[in-house]
Design a protein around this motif. Structure first.
Motif, PDB file in Angstrom:
ATOM      1  N   ASP A  44       1.024  -1.311  -0.603  1.00 52.86           N
ATOM      2  CA  ASP A  44       0.137   0.004  -0.210  1.00 52.86           C
ATOM      3  C   ASP A  44       0.956   1.107  -0.001  1.00 52.86           C
ATOM      4  O   ASP A  44       0.194   2.338   0.492  1.00 52.86           O
ATOM      5  CB  ASP A  44      -1.056  -0.310   1.019  1.00 52.86           C
ATOM      6  N   SER A  45       2.175   1.581  -0.170  1.00 54.32           N
ATOM      7  CA  SER A  45       3.144   2.575  -0.531  1.00 54.32           C
ATOM      8  C   SER A  45       2.642   3.605  -1.779  1.00 54.32           C
ATOM      9  O   SER A  45       2.618   3.254  -3.197  1.00 54.32           O
ATOM     10  CB  SER A  45       4.774   1.538  -0.549  1.00 54.32           C
ATOM     11  N   ALA A  46       2.536   4.377  -1.250  1.00 54.51           N
ATOM     12  CA  ALA A  46       0.817   5.113  -2.680  1.00 54.51           C
ATOM     13  C   ALA A  46       2.342   5.771  -3.464  1.00 54.51           C
ATOM     14  O   ALA A  46       2.750   5.951  -4.246  1.00 54.51           O
ATOM     15  CB  ALA A  46       0.566   5.942  -1.879  1.00 54.51           C
ATOM     16  N   ALA A  47       3.554   6.326  -2.502  1.00 49.18           N
ATOM     17  CA  ALA A  47       5.255   7.219  -2.920  1.00 49.18           C
ATOM     18  C   ALA A  47       5.721   5.911  -3.973  1.00 49.18           C
ATOM     19  O   ALA A  47       5.987   6.246  -4.987  1.00 49.18           O
ATOM     20  CB  ALA A  47       6.070   7.064  -2.075  1.00 49.18           C
ATOM     21  N   ALA A  48       5.898   4.212  -3.847  1.00 49.36           N
ATOM     22  CA  ALA A  48       6.527   3.755  -4.556  1.00 49.36           C
ATOM     23  C   ALA A  48       5.649   3.374  -6.013  1.00 49.36           C
ATOM     24  O   ALA A  48       5.786   3.471  -7.438  1.00 49.36           O
ATOM     25  CB  ALA A  48       5.814   1.756  -4.263  1.00 49.36           C
ATOM     26  N   TYR A  49       3.938   3.312  -5.699  1.00 44.83           N
ATOM     27  CA  TYR A  49       2.938   3.507  -7.159  1.00 44.83           C
ATOM     28  C   TYR A  49       3.043   5.503  -7.407  1.00 44.83           C
ATOM     29  O   TYR A  49       3.507   4.767  -8.961  1.00 44.83           O
ATOM     30  CB  TYR A  49       1.712   3.906  -6.492  1.00 44.83           C
ATOM     31  N   LYS A  50       3.567   5.671  -7.397  1.00 57.10           N
ATOM     32  CA  LYS A  50       3.899   6.981  -7.134  1.00 57.10           C
ATOM     33  C   LYS A  50       4.386   7.619  -8.637  1.00 57.10           C
ATOM     34  O   LYS A  50       4.931   7.906  -9.777  1.00 57.10           O
ATOM     35  CB  LYS A  50       3.828   7.958  -6.690  1.00 57.10           C
ATOM     36  N   PHE A  51       5.815   7.029  -8.173  1.00 56.16           N
ATOM     37  CA  PHE A  51       7.554   6.867  -8.532  1.00 56.16           C
ATOM     38  C   PHE A  51       7.382   5.807  -9.825  1.00 56.16           C
ATOM     39  O   PHE A  51       8.568   6.243 -10.745  1.00 56.16           O
ATOM     40  CB  PHE A  51       8.887   7.488  -7.203  1.00 56.16           C
ATOM     41  N   ARG A  52       7.234   4.852  -9.534  1.00 53.48           N
ATOM     42  CA  ARG A  52       7.410   3.851 -10.401  1.00 53.48           C
ATOM     43  C   ARG A  52       6.520   4.231 -11.788  1.00 53.48           C
ATOM     44  O   ARG A  52       6.923   3.921 -13.182  1.00 53.48           O
ATOM     45  CB  ARG A  52       6.614   2.004  -9.832  1.00 53.48           C
ATOM     46  N   ALA A  57       1.017  13.475  -8.909  1.00 52.23           N
ATOM     47  CA  ALA A  57       0.451  12.453  -8.867  1.00 52.23           C
ATOM     48  C   ALA A  57      -0.481  12.829 -10.393  1.00 52.23           C
ATOM     49  O   ALA A  57      -0.727  12.035 -11.201  1.00 52.23           O
ATOM     50  CB  ALA A  57       0.385  11.164  -7.965  1.00 52.23           C
ATOM     51  N   ASP A  58      -1.758  13.363  -9.625  1.00 44.17           N
ATOM     52  CA  ASP A  58      -2.943  13.254 -10.546  1.00 44.17           C
ATOM     53  C   ASP A  58      -2.258  14.071 -11.630  1.00 44.17           C
ATOM     54  O   ASP A  58      -2.977  14.181 -12.530  1.00 44.17           O
ATOM     55  CB  ASP A  58      -4.009  14.368  -9.871  1.00 44.17           C
ATOM     56  N   GLU A  59      -1.502  15.272 -10.931  1.00 46.13           N
ATOM     57  CA  GLU A  59      -0.926  15.745 -12.845  1.00 46.13           C
ATOM     58  C   GLU A  59      -0.289  14.914 -13.771  1.00 46.13           C
ATOM     59  O   GLU A  59      -0.040  14.927 -15.390  1.00 46.13           O
ATOM     60  CB  GLU A  59       0.214  17.153 -12.749  1.00 46.13           C
ATOM     61  N   TRP A  60       0.539  13.907 -13.418  1.00 46.08           N
ATOM     62  CA  TRP A  60       1.059  12.952 -13.760  1.00 46.08           C
ATOM     63  C   TRP A  60       0.439  11.416 -14.696  1.00 46.08           C
ATOM     64  O   TRP A  60       0.368  11.635 -16.001  1.00 46.08           O
ATOM     65  CB  TRP A  60       2.005  12.023 -13.298  1.00 46.08           C
ATOM     66  N   LEU A  61      -0.786  11.260 -13.971  1.00 48.16           N
ATOM     67  CA  LEU A  61      -1.654  11.125 -14.766  1.00 48.16           C
ATOM     68  C   LEU A  61      -2.795  11.097 -15.626  1.00 48.16           C
ATOM     69  O   LEU A  61      -2.819  10.669 -16.590  1.00 48.16           O
ATOM     70  CB  LEU A  61      -2.754  10.768 -13.726  1.00 48.16           C
ATOM     71  N   ARG A  62      -3.107  12.517 -15.937  1.00 48.34           N
ATOM     72  CA  ARG A  62      -3.870  13.031 -16.540  1.00 48.34           C
ATOM     73  C   ARG A  62      -2.420  13.483 -17.788  1.00 48.34           C
ATOM     74  O   ARG A  62      -3.173  13.724 -18.991  1.00 48.34           O
ATOM     75  CB  ARG A  62      -3.850  14.625 -16.318  1.00 48.34           C
ATOM     76  N   LEU A  84       9.845   5.665 -19.734  1.00 39.19           N
ATOM     77  CA  LEU A  84      10.051   4.095 -20.633  1.00 39.19           C
ATOM     78  C   LEU A  84       8.885   4.507 -22.531  1.00 39.19           C
ATOM     79  O   LEU A  84       9.920   3.761 -22.511  1.00 39.19           O
ATOM     80  CB  LEU A  84      10.199   3.434 -20.054  1.00 39.19           C
ATOM     81  N   GLY A  85       7.795   4.980 -21.626  1.00 37.53           N
ATOM     82  CA  GLY A  85       7.230   5.318 -23.020  1.00 37.53           C
ATOM     83  C   GLY A  85       5.766   4.108 -22.671  1.00 37.53           C
ATOM     84  O   GLY A  85       5.146   4.076 -23.618  1.00 37.53           O
ATOM     85  N   ASP A  86       6.317   3.446 -21.270  1.00 37.64           N
ATOM     86  CA  ASP A  86       5.025   2.131 -20.938  1.00 37.64           C
ATOM     87  C   ASP A  86       3.753   2.464 -20.666  1.00 37.64           C
ATOM     88  O   ASP A  86       3.204   3.147 -19.385  1.00 37.64           O
ATOM     89  CB  ASP A  86       5.593   1.724 -19.974  1.00 37.64           C
ATOM     90  N   PHE A  87       3.273   3.384 -21.606  1.00 37.45           N
ATOM     91  CA  PHE A  87       2.058   4.525 -20.840  1.00 37.45           C
ATOM     92  C   PHE A  87       0.715   3.937 -20.294  1.00 37.45           C
ATOM     93  O   PHE A  87       0.277   4.679 -19.419  1.00 37.45           O
ATOM     94  CB  PHE A  87       1.589   5.665 -21.613  1.00 37.45           C
ATOM     95  N   GLU A  88       0.297   2.669 -20.479  1.00 40.47           N
ATOM     96  CA  GLU A  88      -0.913   1.994 -19.764  1.00 40.47           C
ATOM     97  C   GLU A  88      -0.751   1.110 -18.296  1.00 40.47           C
ATOM     98  O   GLU A  88      -1.426   2.473 -17.442  1.00 40.47           O
ATOM     99  CB  GLU A  88      -0.807   1.190 -20.927  1.00 40.47           C
ATOM    100  N   LEU A  89       1.257   1.275 -18.314  1.00 37.35           N
ATOM    101  CA  LEU A  89       1.171   1.105 -17.113  1.00 37.35           C
ATOM    102  C   LEU A  89       1.497   2.224 -16.339  1.00 37.35           C
ATOM    103  O   LEU A  89       1.469   2.028 -14.767  1.00 37.35           O
ATOM    104  CB  LEU A  89       2.736  -0.053 -16.718  1.00 37.35           C
ATOM    105  N   ALA A  90       2.059   3.311 -16.192  1.00 39.31           N
ATOM    106  CA  ALA A  90       2.004   4.216 -16.310  1.00 39.31           C
ATOM    107  C   ALA A  90       0.846   4.367 -15.296  1.00 39.31           C
ATOM    108  O   ALA A  90       1.028   4.997 -15.014  1.00 39.31           O
ATOM    109  CB  ALA A  90       2.733   5.550 -17.476  1.00 39.31           C
ATOM    110  N   ALA A  91      -0.078   4.588 -16.277  1.00 40.21           N
ATOM    111  CA  ALA A  91      -1.659   5.210 -16.362  1.00 40.21           C
ATOM    112  C   ALA A  91      -1.918   4.337 -14.849  1.00 40.21           C
ATOM    113  O   ALA A  91      -2.901   4.895 -14.014  1.00 40.21           O
ATOM    114  CB  ALA A  91      -2.084   5.077 -17.127  1.00 40.21           C
ATOM    115  N   LYS A  92      -1.582   3.447 -14.725  1.00 42.57           N
ATOM    116  CA  LYS A  92      -2.118   2.126 -13.710  1.00 42.57           C
ATOM    117  C   LYS A  92      -1.769   2.073 -12.629  1.00 42.57           C
ATOM    118  O   LYS A  92      -2.525   2.508 -11.463  1.00 42.57           O
ATOM    119  CB  LYS A  92      -2.120   0.853 -14.800  1.00 42.57           C
ATOM    120  N   ASP A  93      -0.687   2.345 -12.184  1.00 42.90           N
ATOM    121  CA  ASP A  93       0.036   2.830 -11.174  1.00 42.90           C
ATOM    122  C   ASP A  93      -0.069   4.110 -10.483  1.00 42.90           C
ATOM    123  O   ASP A  93      -0.272   4.270  -9.535  1.00 42.90           O
ATOM    124  CB  ASP A  93       1.898   3.117 -11.464  1.00 42.90           C
ATOM    125  N   LEU A  94       0.078   5.349 -11.643  1.00 42.57           N
ATOM    126  CA  LEU A  94      -0.553   7.312 -10.659  1.00 42.57           C
ATOM    127  C   LEU A  94      -1.714   6.708 -10.706  1.00 42.57           C
ATOM    128  O   LEU A  94      -1.927   7.052  -9.286  1.00 42.57           O
ATOM    129  CB  LEU A  94       0.457   7.406 -12.525  1.00 42.57           C
TER     130      LEU A  94
END
Length: 404
Positions: free
Chosen positions: A198-206, A235-240, A213-223
């Protein structure tokens, strides 16, 4: 002497000759020139003119077997195969649709050796936990001063003292992110999530590292998961930022999956059509073969004519020659009486034999009748007993009975 040709070959030759008799101009075809030469050699003459295939709807027959629609069937079959081939080529040649993505900000992947993760089995003492906390403070200060290499070194010391702290790994991953080392960041975040899912920071930075790296789908899932656990504006800005590309990739994947499913359905239908055509050909071939066999069998004098069935014997005739003694005339097999059968031929003979059935000794008095005498000898193969001679003054029982 056996025929030099097989029966099937003779059937085919017979069909061909019948067709030529109805359509003699067929011998003007170049491929049948040898047959034409053979006919003319023995004085025959083939009418001039071009051969035209009879109309299949009128029952026309093809000279080489089958019907006049065979050519059309072959053409249809060729057309079906062509359509199947074109359909298959359309699936294969259709280019994979490219997804237009915004690749701004994507960087090359780092390939540095994996960083130290500490001894996971270690149980730190209270003193080591306190020391790791102090070092973590120094690492945070170095990070604030943008001394990212120093911060990474300090976080590594803290991790070695207390390797079970998920936040140390997440923060070191953040420092790697600043140095444009997304793979190193992902390794630290994976470790952090292994220690604390449940580490929110780990999900955010990953998520941010995957975006680089251009892996947008997994990036959106983590964010998205990071914002769910602990909403953060950054994190919300990165998600958008990654959402448009992530949606394009998802839609493209759905289209590809649907296309693959359609291809499987098409392949299955094409295989079913092919199997159906093969079965239809086999049925048509069997029907044609069966019809020819039937026509052959019906011709008079040809092999395979069944023999004339034997004439059934006279049912229930007892006392054949060689049977000793007087036969039992009182009953016949299955309840049929001999007298009933004889009555059909001659009522007089039938009446006499009914009397004999009642008393076999009465046969002697009927032997003066030629018809009964002949029937008795024919049936039993021996001469009937003679009736006793009457003495003067004596009367037979029947006559005495009548006088009474």
């Amino acid at each position: 002497m056996a025929a030099p040709m097989q029966r099937e070959d003779l059937l085919k030759l017979q069909s061909f000759i019948e067709f030529v008799g109805a359509n003699p101009t067929v011998l003007n075809m170049p491929q049948l020139q040898f047959v034409k030469d053979f006919v003319e050699k023995f004085g025959g003459k083939i009418p001039a003119g071009d051969f035209k295939m009879p109309d299949a709807s009128a029952g026309g027959k093809c000279p080489f077997g089958g019907d006049a629609g065979g050519a059309k069937k072959a053409e249809d079959s060729s057309q079906d195969l062509s359509e199947d081939s074109e359909e298959e080529n359309a699936f294969q040649s259709e280019p994979e649709s490219d997804v237009e993505l915004d690749m701004e900000g994507v960087i090359a992947a780092d390939s540095d050796p994996a960083q130290a993760m500490g001894d996971s089995a270690k149980e730190p003492t209270e003193e080591e936990v306190d020391q790791a906390g102090d070092i973590r403070g120094k690492a945070a200060s170095a990070y604030g001063e943008q001394k990212f290499d120093e911060a990474i070194a300090l976080y590594t010391e803290a991790i070695e003292l207390n390797p079970g702290n998920a936040l140390f790994h997440a923060k070191r991953g953040q420092a790697f992110l600043k140095l444009k080392k997304p793979n190193a960041c992902i390794r630290d975040c994976d470790k952090a999530l292994e220690l604390n899912c449940d580490s929110a920071a780990a999900y955010k930075f990953r998520g941010r590292a995957r975006r680089l790296l251009g892996d947008f789908e997994l990036a959106a899932k983590d964010l998205r998961q990071a914002c769910k656990l602990d909403f953060d504006e950054e994190a919300d800005e990165w998600l958008r930022e990654v959402t448009p590309n992530a949606k394009k990739i998802e839609q493209h994947r759905v289209r590809q999956e649907r296309r693959q499913a359609e291809r499987k359905v098409n392949d299955r239908q094409r295989a079913q059509r092919k199997a159906g055509k093969e079965q239809a050909k086999e049925r048509a071939s069997s029907a044609a073969s069966g019809g020819a066999e039937g026509a052959w069998a019906k011709k008079p004098g040809m092999p395979g004519m069944p023999g004339m069935p034997g004439m059934p014997g006279m049912p229930g005739m007892p006392g054949m020659p060689g049977m000793p003694g007087m036969p039992d005339l009182k009953s016949m097999p299955d309840g049929v009486k001999l007298s009933d059968l004889l009555n059909l031929a001659d009522p007089e003979v039938g009446a006499a034999f009914r009397d004999i059935e009642q008393n076999p000794a009465n046969a002697a008095k009927y032997m003066s009748n030629p018809k009964i005498f002949e029937a008795y000898n024919c049936l039993f193969g021996k001469t009937a007993p003679k009736a006793p001679e009457e003495k003067p003054g004596e009367t037979s029982e029947p006559e005495a009975g009548k006088r009474k």
